[in-house]
Design an enzyme around this catalytic site. Structure first.
Site, short mmCIF file in Angstrom:
data_model
loop_
_atom_site.label_atom_id
_atom_site.label_comp_id
_atom_site.label_asym_id
_atom_site.label_seq_id
_atom_site.Cartn_x
_atom_site.Cartn_y
_atom_site.Cartn_z
N PHE A 228 73.97 9.48 128.78
CA PHE A 228 74.28 9.47 127.49
C PHE A 228 73.18 10.43 126.92
CE2 PHE A 228 72.42 4.88 127.44
CZ PHE A 228 71.46 5.52 127.69
N HIS A 246 66.82 0.25 121.70
CA HIS A 246 65.36 -0.29 121.66
C HIS A 246 64.47 0.09 122.80
CE1 HIS A 246 67.22 -3.32 124.42
NE2 HIS A 246 66.14 -3.49 124.76
#
Length: 267
Positions: A228, A246
């Protein structure tokens, strides 16, 4: 507020790693699975798990003291509802989560937490010489523990979100960094008109087929391997991420979200 003396409360907190380790080794040994058919003595469990009976008895007594098992008057140990949660085939089993959270790759970076706080850099990278995702790509046993944990958590913790969210109007949804695809499979099972794309590293999505088959969504789901940080597959009009952002600092998080924006269908 607890009525326990503050030193006792704090001691329970700082010795929590011991508890995690005790639950994890019980999960690895399958002690809850061995007790599924009924109570057994420490010696019987030792024979079933190929362990040292006197040492196992000490572990069992500790786990009984925290409610994972119960020691009966006749000396046999039995399951509790809490202990049943580390049985491999229990609905909502937390067995794989227990094993991961006590693993070296989850625990050891805390040894260098001060390094992270002083430098702003991940202690995992400092200790292992690479980031967790590159480590998992070359250490399949550790990767299997991590992915099994993520699958377990998605099956348990995401259930309420899947049941509550209205997916009406979505044609194709992509789970970015979706592991083995259990969250995506749950969504497709709830919304039979939607198609799904699972996107994660190639060695991760290779484990998706059994999950898609379990939920009977294999005809509407496909797995795509990649990064990604590079490009995402086109064709989805909604993206989801769970336990992803996170993990990264702002620069990397921005890159992930920008790549999502570039790949998603207009409108």
């Amino acid at each position: 507020m607890s009525n326990k003396p503050m030193p006792v409360v704090l001691l329970e907190m700082i010795s929590g790693g011991w508890t995690a380790g005790a639950v994890a080794v019980a999960a690895r040994l399958g002690l809850a699975d061995h007790l599924a058919a009924g109570p057994r003595t420490a010696a019987e469990l030792a024979g079933a798990s190929k362990t040292h009976a006197p040492t196992l008895a000490r572990l069992l007594r500790y786990l009984a003291s925290i409610g994972v098992f119960v020691e009966q008057p006749d000396g046999r140990f039995a399951l509790t509802p809490l202990g049943d949660m580390i049985r491999k085939d229990a609905p909502g089993s937390m067995r794989d989560a227990a094993i991961f959270f006590a693993s070296h790759h989850a625990q050891r970076p805390w040894e260098q937490a001060e390094y992270s706080l002083r430098t702003g850099k991940p202690s995992f990278d400092h200790m292992y010489g690479t980031n967790p995702w590159e480590w998992y790509a070359t250490h399949p046993d550790d990767a299997a523990e991590f992915n099994a944990c993520m699958t377990a958590l998605s099956g348990t913790l995401h259930k309420a979100a899947v049941e509550t969210y209205d997916f009406t109007g979505i044609r194709t949804i992509m789970d970015v960094g979706g592991g083995h695809g259990r969250l995506l499979a749950q969504i497709l099972a709830k919304a039979p008109a939607i198609r799904g794309i699972l996107f994660d590293q190639p060695h991760v999505v290779s484990g998706a087929a059994p999950v898609f088959a379990e939920y009977r969504v294999q005809d509407r789901a496909r797995a795509v391997g990649g990064s990604f940080f590079e490009t995402l597959p086109a064709g989805a009009d909604a993206h989801i991420m769970a336990h992803i952002i996170h993990d990264w600092d702002d620069e990397h998080a921005h890159k992930i979200l920008s790549n999502c924006r570039a790949a998603i269908d207009r409108g």
